[in-house]
Design an enzyme around this catalytic site. Structure first.
Site, PDB file in Angstrom:
ATOM      1  N   GLN A   4       2.076  -6.082   5.613  1.00 42.67           N
ATOM      2  CA  GLN A   4       2.266  -5.764   4.207  1.00 42.67           C
ATOM      3  C   GLN A   4       3.671  -6.182   3.809  1.00 42.67           C
ATOM      4  O   GLN A   4       4.503  -6.434   4.667  1.00 42.67           O
ATOM      5  CB  GLN A   4       2.056  -4.286   3.968  1.00 42.67           C
ATOM      6  CG  GLN A   4       0.636  -3.841   4.333  1.00 42.67           C
ATOM      7  CD  GLN A   4       0.316  -2.428   3.858  1.00 42.67           C
ATOM      8  OE1 GLN A   4       1.101  -1.772   3.196  1.00 42.67           O
ATOM      9  NE2 GLN A   4      -0.878  -1.952   4.227  1.00 42.67           N
ATOM     10  N   GLU A  40      -6.001  -9.255   3.659  1.00 41.86           N
ATOM     11  CA  GLU A  40      -5.200  -8.565   4.684  1.00 41.86           C
ATOM     12  C   GLU A  40      -5.172  -9.444   5.923  1.00 41.86           C
ATOM     13  O   GLU A  40      -6.230  -9.723   6.516  1.00 41.86           O
ATOM     14  CB  GLU A  40      -5.775  -7.187   5.020  1.00 41.86           C
ATOM     15  CG  GLU A  40      -5.608  -6.196   3.890  1.00 41.86           C
ATOM     16  CD  GLU A  40      -6.009  -4.774   4.257  1.00 41.86           C
ATOM     17  OE1 GLU A  40      -5.902  -4.396   5.431  1.00 41.86           O
ATOM     18  OE2 GLU A  40      -6.440  -4.050   3.330  1.00 41.86           O
ATOM     19  N   TYR A  82      -6.712  -9.091  11.480  1.00 43.32           N
ATOM     20  CA  TYR A  82      -5.378  -8.820  12.019  1.00 43.32           C
ATOM     21  C   TYR A  82      -5.227  -9.455  13.399  1.00 43.32           C
ATOM     22  O   TYR A  82      -6.186  -9.515  14.175  1.00 43.32           O
ATOM     23  CB  TYR A  82      -5.149  -7.304  12.128  1.00 43.32           C
ATOM     24  CG  TYR A  82      -4.861  -6.674  10.782  1.00 43.32           C
ATOM     25  CD1 TYR A  82      -3.594  -6.739  10.229  1.00 43.32           C
ATOM     26  CD2 TYR A  82      -5.867  -6.041  10.045  1.00 43.32           C
ATOM     27  CE1 TYR A  82      -3.317  -6.180   8.988  1.00 43.32           C
ATOM     28  CE2 TYR A  82      -5.601  -5.476   8.798  1.00 43.32           C
ATOM     29  CZ  TYR A  82      -4.321  -5.552   8.279  1.00 43.32           C
ATOM     30  OH  TYR A  82      -4.046  -5.003   7.049  1.00 43.32           O
ATOM     31  N   ASN A 137     -12.417  -1.391  -0.999  1.00 44.27           N
ATOM     32  CA  ASN A 137     -11.717  -1.980   0.151  1.00 44.27           C
ATOM     33  C   ASN A 137     -12.373  -1.491   1.437  1.00 44.27           C
ATOM     34  O   ASN A 137     -12.643  -0.288   1.586  1.00 44.27           O
ATOM     35  CB  ASN A 137     -10.246  -1.532   0.152  1.00 44.27           C
ATOM     36  CG  ASN A 137      -9.549  -1.863   1.477  1.00 44.27           C
ATOM     37  OD1 ASN A 137      -9.234  -3.017   1.745  1.00 44.27           O
ATOM     38  ND2 ASN A 137      -9.334  -0.849   2.312  1.00 44.27           N
ATOM     39  N   GLU A 138     -12.598  -2.392   2.342  1.00 45.42           N
ATOM     40  CA  GLU A 138     -13.158  -2.045   3.657  1.00 45.42           C
ATOM     41  C   GLU A 138     -14.242  -0.969   3.532  1.00 45.42           C
ATOM     42  O   GLU A 138     -14.211   0.065   4.198  1.00 45.42           O
ATOM     43  CB  GLU A 138     -12.047  -1.604   4.630  1.00 45.42           C
ATOM     44  CG  GLU A 138     -11.080  -2.740   4.925  1.00 45.42           C
ATOM     45  CD  GLU A 138     -10.196  -2.553   6.162  1.00 45.42           C
ATOM     46  OE1 GLU A 138     -10.182  -1.462   6.751  1.00 45.42           O
ATOM     47  OE2 GLU A 138      -9.516  -3.524   6.540  1.00 45.42           O
ATOM     48  N   GLU A 182       0.845  -1.198   0.000  1.00 46.45           N
ATOM     49  CA  GLU A 182       0.000   0.000   0.000  1.00 46.45           C
ATOM     50  C   GLU A 182       0.877   1.244   0.000  1.00 46.45           C
ATOM     51  O   GLU A 182       2.029   1.211   0.464  1.00 46.45           O
ATOM     52  CB  GLU A 182      -0.889  -0.022   1.259  1.00 46.45           C
ATOM     53  CG  GLU A 182      -1.843   1.152   1.359  1.00 46.45           C
ATOM     54  CD  GLU A 182      -2.931   0.973   2.420  1.00 46.45           C
ATOM     55  OE1 GLU A 182      -2.833   0.035   3.230  1.00 46.45           O
ATOM     56  OE2 GLU A 182      -3.878   1.789   2.437  1.00 46.45           O
TER      57      GLU A 182
END
Ligand code: AHR
Length: 498
Positions: free
Chosen positions: A350, A301, A244, A172-173, A25
């Site tokens: 990432q 992710e 996460y 995204n999200e 990103e």
């Protein structure tokens, strides 16, 4: 002694190489410095991509790369990142540190990076603040071969042939940074936006990915599918999931990457093991709409998220990486293998210098993290066939609420008929003797490699090789049985010739 049962004759599904994918990103020093330094840099580079990083990434055979975000994707306007660099728009990266984004890394540079890595492309489009026209034109710019305004623009910018876009994310999200939408609203937008993600190259259709849930938000998965699922093949190929691993359950104080105790070790591993529940529950909701499992679960992710390294920009999400991260990676990659019938891609967050990176850089210096070493050992699963396996485990941990199984594993068969066993030992104290039993099979030879150490061991720019894998030869072979001892706090790969 724990028994590891393997039946190479029972195949459970194909392991897409993309299960070992990556995410990059415009965030902190991921793209700029970490990957792209520009042609005029003193750091050795090819067309602006730093050679040391590209070489290290090629060693782990990066299969696919997602770009440009993340939250950045829903603020990104692709036309700002094409044409002569000196006239590209500058903007403030409001999400990530408020720094100036000069757009010197854009579509052409991303495609060049993927060319150098030899990996597939996963481009994430902008639904949150972009128009349908903008998204549609981006796809045309990247993939249309004939005469058209966008194909002509690409040619004028120096790229005659179109590129392939393998995967395209429609937002995204969008439940959060991508527009704070409700799932029904996003579902309707997905229907509309994806219509204009045209397949100009009918021989190689773009795999379209809808924005899926955050962690345990099962309502999102259900409602997005309910809103969209009256369409046939090719309407939605994949649906994302983000999860996460935090040592604490507190976004305000997540915990340090380097300074943690034994309790925090087990809490972190317990948190990462939640991935299996998420795959199963989101998967069962998907099964209700899609029993044939045509829609892939795309975990685009995942990884650890700690407090940033002291003294660094809080918006840059820079964190160190220890043996704990190596274990987190090993556990997750085993889980993705085990669920390869539904999980079709996973992208660690990432790739460089941000969150659970495989590479860290400091100016011209670079190091491979413990997570890199796990990926290096697990690469043998790419494109393999998952075979039936299980291991006897016992629950371990220091607190009642944070017990974990001591071992995880997965086994695949590669194209040359070799079996690859990967295993993690989550215990901080106990080496574990294992007897591998291979059903109806004679084992001819076994070789192994191991990554082991103390829980806080990590690589620094001064000592870049503290954590590294080593050959593992303490293996006993007898007919269809292999015995060995996996040390505490380790990740193991065995290559079994049968
Ligand atoms: O990876 C960092 C951020 O985490 C991404 O931009 C966003 O999608 C997620 O919340």
């Amino acid at each position: 002694m724990a028994k590891l049962y393997v039946n190479p004759h029972v195949k459970k599904g194909h392991i897409n190489p993309e299960l070992q994918g990556h995410f990059s990103e415009h965030l902190g020093r991921c793209i700029y410095e970490g990957i792209y330094v520009g042609e005029d840099s003193d750091i050795p580079n090819v067309n602006g991509m730093r050679t040391d990083v590209v070489e290290a990434l090629k060693e782990i055979r990066v299969p696919v790369l997602r770009w440009p975000g993340g939250c950045f994707a829903d603020e990104y306007h692709w036309k700002d990142g094409i044409g002569p660099k000196e006239s590209r728009k500058k903007m403030i990266n409001t999400h990530w540190g408020g720094v100036v984004e000069d757009n010197s890394f854009g579509t052409h540079e991303f495609m060049e990076l993927c060319r150098q890595l030899g990996c597939k492309t996963y481009v994430n489009g902008n639904v949150g603040s972009g128009t349908v026209q903008e998204m549609s034109e981006w796809v045309e710019y990247m993939t249309f071969e004939g005469v058209s305004p966008m194909a002509d623009l690409r040619k004028a910018n120096g790229h005659e042939a179109s590129w392939g876009v393998d995967y395209f994310g429609v937002g995204n999200e969008n439940w959060g940074c991508g527009g704070n939408m409700r799932p029904e609203y996003y579902g309707d937008l997905y229907r509309r936006y994806q219509t204009y993600v045209r397949n100009y190259n009918s021989g190689k259709p773009i795999y379209k990915i809808a924005c899926g849930a955050n962690a345990g938000d099962y309502h999102w998965t259900d409602k997005v599918l309910e809103t969209t699922f009256d369409h046939g093949n090719g309407f939605m190929n994949g649906m994302s999931l983000h999860y996460y691993t935090l040592p604490t359950n507190n976004w305000g104080k997540k915990g340090s990457a380097l300074e943690f105790d034994e309790k925090e070790w087990y809490r972190t591993l317990k948190a990462t093991l939640k991935m299996e529940e998420l795959i199963k529950v989101h998967g069962s909701i998907m099964d209700q709409y899609d029993p044939d499992r045509r829609i892939g679960m795309i975990i685009d992710e995942w990884g650890t998220w700690y407090d940033v390294e002291p003294g660094t920009n809080p918006g840059f999400l820079y964190q160190q990486n220890t043996m704990r991260d190596a274990l987190v990676a090993g556990i997750n990659l085993n889980l993705f293998n085990k669920h390869c019938d539904r999980v079709k891609m996973a992208n660690i967050a990432q790739m460089v210098n941000v969150l659970q990176s495989v590479i860290l850089t400091d100016g011209e210096r670079m190091l491979k993290t413990p997570t890199w070493h796990t990926f290096h050992m697990y690469q043998h699963h790419q494109d393999g066939e998952l075979v039936e396996s299980s291991v006897e485990t016992k629950q371990i941990g220091l607190e009642e609420d944070y017990q974990v199984p001591d071992l995880t594993e997965s086994v695949s068969l590669d194209k040359n008929g070799r079996l690859h066993v990967t295993m993690t030992n989550l215990s901080l104290t106990e080496d574990r003797e294992i007897q591998g039993i291979f059903a109806d099979t004679t084992v001819k030879n076994v070789k192994g490699e191991i990554l082991t150490g103390k829980m806080q061991d990590h690589n620094t720019f001064e000592k870049a090789d503290v954590v590294h894998s080593e050959a593992f030869s303490a293996l006993g072979v007898n007919g269809g049985k292999v015995t060995f001892t996996i040390p505490a706090c380790s990740v193991l790969h065995l290559e079994v010739e049968v």
